[in-house]
Design a protein around this motif. Sequence first.
Motif, short mmCIF file in Angstrom:
data_model
loop_
_atom_site.label_atom_id
_atom_site.label_comp_id
_atom_site.label_asym_id
_atom_site.label_seq_id
_atom_site.Cartn_x
_atom_site.Cartn_y
_atom_site.Cartn_z
N CYS A 1 0.81 4.03 -2.92
CA CYS A 1 0.54 5.44 -2.61
C CYS A 1 1.71 6.32 -3.03
CB CYS A 1 0.25 5.60 -1.12
SG CYS A 1 -1.34 4.93 -0.60
N HIS B 1 -4.41 5.88 5.74
CA HIS B 1 -4.82 4.67 5.02
C HIS B 1 -3.62 3.76 4.75
CE1 HIS B 1 -7.96 7.69 4.04
NE2 HIS B 1 -8.76 6.67 4.31
N ALA B 2 -2.50 4.35 4.32
CA ALA B 2 -1.30 3.55 4.08
C ALA B 2 -0.75 2.99 5.39
CB ALA B 2 -0.23 4.41 3.39
N MET C 1 -7.63 9.57 -0.23
CA MET C 1 -6.53 8.84 0.38
C MET C 1 -5.59 9.77 1.13
SD MET C 1 -6.41 5.50 0.14
CE MET C 1 -6.96 5.06 -1.51
N VAL D 1 6.02 7.96 5.63
CA VAL D 1 4.71 7.97 4.99
C VAL D 1 4.07 9.34 5.07
CG1 VAL D 1 2.36 7.04 5.15
CG2 VAL D 1 4.33 5.50 5.34
N ALA E 1 0.84 -1.20 0.00
CA ALA E 1 0.00 0.00 0.00
C ALA E 1 0.87 1.25 0.00
CB ALA E 1 -0.92 0.00 1.21
N MET E 2 1.98 1.20 0.74
CA MET E 2 2.90 2.34 0.76
C MET E 2 3.54 2.53 -0.62
SD MET E 2 4.63 1.78 4.51
CE MET E 2 3.58 1.46 5.94
N TRP F 1 0.52 14.08 -0.25
CA TRP F 1 -0.77 13.41 -0.40
C TRP F 1 -1.77 14.16 -1.29
CZ3 TRP F 1 -1.34 8.45 0.82
CH2 TRP F 1 -0.31 7.89 1.60
N VAL G 1 -6.32 0.74 -1.42
CA VAL G 1 -5.50 0.33 -0.28
C VAL G 1 -6.37 -0.54 0.62
CG1 VAL G 1 -4.44 1.16 1.86
CG2 VAL G 1 -3.88 2.26 -0.32
N SER H 1 -2.92 0.09 6.56
CA SER H 1 -2.70 -1.11 5.77
C SER H 1 -1.40 -1.80 6.14
CB SER H 1 -2.69 -0.76 4.28
OG SER H 1 -2.55 -1.92 3.49
#
Length: 405
Positions: A52, A187-188, A183, A123, A48-49, A129, A146, A191
């Motif tokens: 993103c 969220h990342a 997002m 992150v 997921a990272m 973002w 994600v 996950s």
Amino acid sequence: MNPVPRIALVCSGGGARGAYEAGVIRYLREELKANVRFDILCGTSVGAMTACFLATTMDQPQTQGRELAEVWQSLSLERVFKVEGEDLFTITRKMWHAARNTERPDGWRIYDVLHPEALEEMVRTRMSWPRISANLAKGLFSALSVTATRINDGRAVVFVQRKEGGLPAWSKDPSTEARETIMGPEHALASGAIPLLFRSVRIGDEFFCDGFIRQNTPLSPALRLGADRVLILTLKHKPGVPEPVRPMRATPSTPLLVGKVLNALMLDHTEYDLERLRRFNGMLEAGEKAFGPDFLARMNEAVKALRGQPYRHVRELVIRPSRDLSEIAGELLKKRKMPVDETAPAPTRWLHRLTQSQLFTQADLASYLLFDGQYARELIQMGMDDSHARRDQLRSFFDPDARAA
């Protein structure tokens, strides 16, 4: 004229093993180049990272791979598990407060003492973002998903952001829920929150942890989002000949069991998902041979109300490590078995001794937890080499005029 196929990148989970994905991305962006594009990005856990990061930098494809590799290579155990800047007093005080805290009803947690702060900082600060929405609006890609696990009921929640907004028709599986969102870092982080080691993440009124528990390889979201081709990055080595089962001469240790459990949770669904996809493709091809080229259109007309989405041929390509990544971690730790620098701060000495203990030398577990620049460099290089070995298949996969099935 056939429509341009929609290409999805599917990134799996695996903790520190995720550096391998950075190597594949770097090869695609710096070496393959021609026709490489991603319309749909799907990731779970560390994947997921990756997804993103790509979504935030989709307007800079020429530097994506290098920047992602640099992020991984900058990591160190001291920073990730937050002993840099600590001393014996502060670590002892944290442990004392964690053990004596009677005000917090849920008790103490291991990340009260060892919190992977560097990953959270990466992150939150290394990704811009708002650029996800901007890049979607520019049409640089069409969707991002994600997957995280909701702690309250164990359901997989697939967070989705699309250019056109809303959600496509989704699976009726009661263990999975799709949710439209804008997002953000939470969220990342949700996950990628490995249970017990990383803190769970609050989104709204709910808490989430690592998405690998329910959906480690997010192939289903990619298909629901309209992918015609899926490039799957899995972190599981698949030997050509099954390895013989070695007899165990002693009762398995806790670190050994934890490593095997992580293997089972994080990696065992990939082959099942791929087999199911290939079976569907085979059924569609058999139907067209038996009933003519209009078989697919006629069947979709009949099932449209039932499924919400048409069936279609989906081409897949899997890039996987040519060696077991736990072997790489084990070899690296053996090379590091040297006297610990006694002039280093106490927490740093303690962490280095920990990496030489059974907790880390059980290689399966180490391969998930070794957030270290040297380990990352080896995995990145392997990702590039493995991609180079598949260069002809990759060129054909990204060729818009190549057959879709």
